[in-house]
Each structure stands twice: as structure tokens, then as C-alpha cells.
Design an enzyme around this catalytic site. Structure first.
Site, mmCIF file in Angstrom:
data_model
loop_
_atom_site.group_PDB
_atom_site.id
_atom_site.type_symbol
_atom_site.label_atom_id
_atom_site.label_comp_id
_atom_site.label_asym_id
_atom_site.label_seq_id
_atom_site.Cartn_x
_atom_site.Cartn_y
_atom_site.Cartn_z
ATOM 1 C CE LYS A 1 54.415 55.628 34.849
ATOM 2 N NZ LYS A 1 54.258 55.690 36.314
ATOM 3 C CG ASP B 1 48.835 56.351 36.022
ATOM 4 O OD1 ASP B 1 47.712 56.111 35.504
ATOM 5 O OD2 ASP B 1 49.050 57.351 36.727
#
Length: 214
Positions: free
Chosen positions: A121, A139
Site C-alpha cells: 500500500k 487502505d
């Protein structure tokens, strides 16, 4: 309505209503963004921005960070979640950048993941924001919003969601799409009580259509 048709309608709405979405993290360079994103894991952008103001005064370059100690970094980030681990990762990451990449933050998401403390991420955030690469950072907000809107169907993981969203959005819009989804999830489609009455995309939202009469 197919999933792609739904996505196209969402794109049209976001392009009209949020044409230039931006990260809420404060940064002025790839180095500063990378540090801020590492610090933002399980922490609010607001808190990170408070901490990085003094952090970047003390460690204005990747070289300064690489030449400091974990203890010095810890003193600057104590109010951040998991400060010990993050202090350790930041110093090690900085040293890797100096030793392996001649002090330049890698431009490729896969290469970024070679750095200590940089997961998928984080790498995707940096690669998309700084280098405008078509990589989707997922996320908790993006994961939740994609499912509620009906862009994903019972997704089991952030990586699964990432793959689906990368197929749905045109490559040139993926960096924008990350911000569209995260900001919408942060301020409108919040986790516990989504503000459906204030939501401009509710006509195409699977969650709203399933719950509007309840």
C-alpha cells in the site's frame, strides 16, 4: 447495471465534483511523502502532519535520516502509533536508499517494496502520487468503499480489491481514483454511519439501494 457501467458513472460524477483530489499528507519531495506515508499506517493524516513539521526540520534530507539513530527518530515520533517499529524502519529505509539507490527514492512500486517498512500500500501511494503510476493503493477506506459501492463483490483482501479496481478504472485515472475513494470514505461514506443523505453517488451505490427502504 454492470460493474463497469457503475464505475463509469462514478468516474463521471467524481470528475465533475472532485476534479483535482490531493493527498492530505503534507510533503514537498518524494522523501517527505515516503516518510509521511510510513508514519500514516494506522494513524491519522492530521496527526502525521503535526509530527512531520518538526521531523523534517530535524531531518530535512534522506541523508540526515540515514545518519541518525533509531533513538533520535523515536523522540520525534512518539505520538505516532507504533513509534518504535516505525523509528526502526525509517532509519533502515533511509540507509537502504543511500546505499542501494544513490539517495534517490525508487520510482517503481515493486522496487519501493524492497525498502524496510514499505509494504504494498505504501509503495503504491508513493508511486501513484509522485510518479503518476497506474497503481491502486488500497487502505481500509478504499477497501470498504469499493465493496459498498458495488465495485467489488465479497472481496477477501486489499490485494483482491486492488486487482479489481485496476481493471475497472482507466490507467490514467487510477492515481486520481485512489484519492476519490479514500476521501469519500473519510468524509462521507464513513464506517459506522455513512452519510447517504449527503452523498452524490448514492444513485449508483449498491449499499444505498439495498438499505434505502430500511
Amino acid at each position: 447495471m454492470t460493474t463497469q457501467e457503475r464505475c463509469n458513472l462514478l468516474i463521471k460524477w467524481f470528475e465533475a465534483n472532485m476534479p483535482a483530489p490531493q493527498s492530505e499528507l503534507h510533503y514537498h519531495s518524494p522523501y517527505e511523502l515516503l516518510v509521511a506515508v510510513v508514519l500514516s499506517a494506522q494513524c491519522t493524516d492530521k496527526r502525521v502532519n503535526i509530527v512531520t513539521k518538526s521531523f523534517f526540520e530535524k531531518f530535512p534530507t534522506i541523508e540526515k535520516l540515514a545518519n541518525t539513530t533509531q533513538e533520535e527518530v523515536l523522540e520525534e515520533i512518539r505520538s505516532i502509533s507504533y513509534p518504535n517499529n516505525k523509528a526502526k524502519h525509517l532509519v533502515a529505509m533511509a540507509r537502504q536508499v543511500i546505499e542501494d539507490f544513490h539517495g534517490e527514492i525508487p520510482a517503481n512500486a515493486e522496487t519501493l517494496q524492497l525498502l524496510q517498512g514499505v509494504g504494498r500500500k505504501t509503495a503504491n501511494v508513493v508511486a501513484s502520487i509522485i510518479y503518476n503510476q497506474p497503481v491502486m493503493a488500497v487502505d481500509t477506506h478504499v477497501f470498504r468503499i469499493a465493496e459498498r459501492l458495488g465495485l467489488t463483490e465479497n472481496s477477501k483482501s486489499p490485494f483482491e480489491t486492488e486487482k479489481v479496481l485496476t481493471e475497472l478504472f482507466p490507467p490514467e485515472l487510477i492515481p486520481k481514483a485512489h484519492h476519490w475513494l479514500i476521501l469519500h470514505g473519510r468524509y462521507v461514506c464513513v464506517a459506522r454511519k455513512p452519510k447517504c443523505d449527503q452523498c452524490g453517488i448514492s444513485p449508483w451505490c449498491r449499499f444505498f439501494q439495498e438499505h434505502k427502504n430500511n
